[in-house]
Enzyme design. Structure first.
Site, PDB file in Angstrom:
ATOM      1  N   HIS A   1       0.836  -1.218   0.000  1.00  0.00           N
ATOM      2  CA  HIS A   1       0.000   0.000   0.000  1.00  0.00           C
ATOM      3  C   HIS A   1       0.867   1.264   0.000  1.00  0.00           C
ATOM      4  O   HIS A   1       0.424   2.311   0.479  1.00  0.00           O
ATOM      5  CB  HIS A   1      -0.949   0.035   1.201  1.00  0.00           C
TER       6      HIS A   1
ATOM      7  N   LYS B   1      16.340  21.614 -11.618  1.00  0.00           N
ATOM      8  CA  LYS B   1      15.663  20.330 -11.818  1.00  0.00           C
ATOM      9  C   LYS B   1      16.503  19.289 -12.560  1.00  0.00           C
ATOM     10  O   LYS B   1      17.176  19.587 -13.541  1.00  0.00           O
ATOM     11  CB  LYS B   1      14.355  20.518 -12.612  1.00  0.00           C
TER      12      LYS B   1
ATOM     13  N   GLU C   1       9.678   8.274 -16.792  1.00  0.00           N
ATOM     14  CA  GLU C   1       8.291   8.701 -16.999  1.00  0.00           C
ATOM     15  C   GLU C   1       7.777   8.280 -18.369  1.00  0.00           C
ATOM     16  O   GLU C   1       6.621   7.883 -18.520  1.00  0.00           O
ATOM     17  CB  GLU C   1       8.182  10.216 -16.847  1.00  0.00           C
TER      18      GLU C   1
END
Ligand code: ARG
Length: 479
Positions: A178, A305, A312
């Site tokens: 979970h 960044k 992705e």
């Protein structure tokens, strides 16, 4: 990623600009009108099926040799055909072959070029053959090739995981259910979990390959042929394991394509799970993992960044691979026997799934090899989340406490630790004694993530001995 030129083929063919009465269609006999150029553009498939040129020529060579074997071609005619097909193949490989929309598909291009060069001898190649069994053969040969390509890349990825295991054998990470901290596991146990998934994919590919590896050629249009062909001979030449037993089925069957698309979708799913996990692990919040910068990209506005775009996109491209499986299933739904032109639509989804999964696998291997675990950051927070609670419960069970009772007792101990903001191992012996008067100091032997991992014994568990044994087993396969 190396572009495989022979599979990419040259650039798109020129679209015919006029109604091309110019090119006589091989099927044109019964027609007294030229094809409308819009129809040519709508029905063409050469812009994508030229990627099957190698398979098409390989199939034609075997077909011609069989025709010679049974006396439908002379030895000399066969030789001319085989030689000229070889020249055509070279021209396509070198990007010197002209593709034209009005010649529809790769099959007609190759045959047209053959006839241009050999005249009547070239006109004999299509004896006892239809494009229906020809395209089915080409596609099976291509799927077989594509499966072998993916198998190699899956193995390379598995090896990247196994190589990491030695490097990371001393690292314990939290295991999750979970997405909540659950029990401590070896990082290597994580790595081998992916190996297992990709191993099942390899087995599925091998299984799919067996069913794809049946020769449809000789089914002709749908009914077989009245000419004395030898299908076993063709099968042997092309390395097919068997010959499709029903011509209607052989001309219409695309099960192998759907199966292959499914296996590719599952590979993409497995890659996507991994990508998602590593995207999380590489966040500041997790801080488990440093991705290799060569496989990250930056932001055009935020100078600080370093983004996991490759991961992705591996996750994102899974969508189209799943979509292609759906396309194929819907495509074949409700098609009557045997060949229907709808089936031409099978190629683009299949080719794109393959390109996508292959590219993802090719990037996954160096990413896996190049990432670094942030050992200090992982270790620093490994004590959080009472990852040893389950092993403590099992310690009580070993001492005869019923599982449900032990679960409740440990739950209350965790409550205590939570209230005091400490680890289970920080609780004094009195607290453990209060839970179970029989407990002694040996309870501390199973507390703490290292001890919890070391306490494991079951086959397939994260016990260090088990994991080392699995690493040995994986390495052995590649010796
Ligand atoms: N381009 C076609 C395909 O990919 C080849 C078979 C065409 N057969 C036909 N009868 N028109 O399916």
């Amino acid at each position: 990623m190396a572009k495989d030129r022979s599979q990419q083929g040259p650039s798109r063919p020129e679209a015919a600009k006029t109604t091309s009465g110019g090119t006589k269609k091989p099927w044109g006999g019964v027609f007294d009108q030229a094809t409308d150029h819009r129809v040519e553009e709508f029905t063409e498939s050469v812009s994508f099926d030229r990627r099957l040129f190698a398979q098409d020529i390989e199939g034609s060579v075997a077909h011609a040799q069989m025709l010679a074997q049974v006396g439908l071609l002379t030895a000399d005619e066969c030789l001319q055909i085989v030689q000229t097909l070889g020249e055509i193949r070279q021209e396509i490989e070198q990007g010197r072959f002209p593709f034209r929309t009005e010649l529809e598909d790769i099959h007609m291009h190759v045959e047209h070029a053959l006839i241009e060069r050999l005249g009547d001898v070239g006109r004999k190649l299509h004896t006892a053959r239809s494009r229906n069994d020809q395209v089915a053969t080409d596609l099976r040969l291509w799927v077989r090739w594509a499966i072998d390509q993916l198998d190699e890349r899956l193995t390379a990825l598995q090896r990247a995981w196994v190589d990491r295991c030695d490097r990371d054998m001393d690292v314990i990470v939290p295991g999750y259910t979970h997405t909540q901290r659950a029990q401590p596991v070896l990082a290597a146990h994580y790595w081998l979990a992916y190996c297992e998934k990709f191993e099942r994919d390899r087995l599925r590919l091998a299984d799919c390959r067996r069913r794809a590896n049946q020769l449809p050629l000789g089914a002709a249009a749908l009914a077989g042929t009245s000419l004395p062909i030898d299908r076993q001979d063709v099968a042997k030449r092309l390395g097919f394991e068997g010959v499709a037993a029903n011509s209607l089925d052989a001309a219409s069957d695309r099960d192998f394509a759907v199966e292959f698309a499914f296996v590719m979708a599952l590979i993409a799913e497995h890659l996507s799970t991994w990508a998602e996990e590593w995207i999380l692990w590489s966040t500041v919040e997790f801080n488990f993992l440093k991705l290799p910068q060569a496989f990250c990209t930056g932001s055009s506005i935020m100078p600080q960044k370093i983004n996991p775009d490759v991961l992705e996109l591996i996750r994102g491209k899974t969508a189209r691979v799943i979509g292609h499986l759906q396309s194929l299933l819907v495509l074949v739904k409700g098609l009557p026997l045997a060949y229907n032109r709808d089936l031409q639509e099978d190629k683009e989804p299949l080719l794109d799934s393959f390109d996508t999964v292959r590219a993802s696998l090719e990037l996954a291997a160096p990413l896996v090899a190049g990432a670094e675990l942030n050992r200090a950051a992982i270790a620093e927070r490994l004590d959080r989340g009472h990852l040893d609670a389950t092993t403590l419960m099992e310690h009580l069970i070993r001492r005869g406490v019923p599982q449900r009772t032990a679960h409740g007792l440990v739950g209350r101990l965790v409550r205590k630790a939570l209230d005091r903001g400490v680890r289970l191992s920080d609780l004094p012996l009195e607290d453990f004694r209060e839970a179970d008067p029989g407990l002694d100091a040996s309870v501390y032997d199973v507390l703490g993530p290292e001890r919890a991992v070391a306490a494991m014994v079951s086959y397939g568990s994260t016990a260090p001995g088990q994991v080392r044994e699995q690493v040995r087993r994986w390495k052995q396969r590649w010796q």
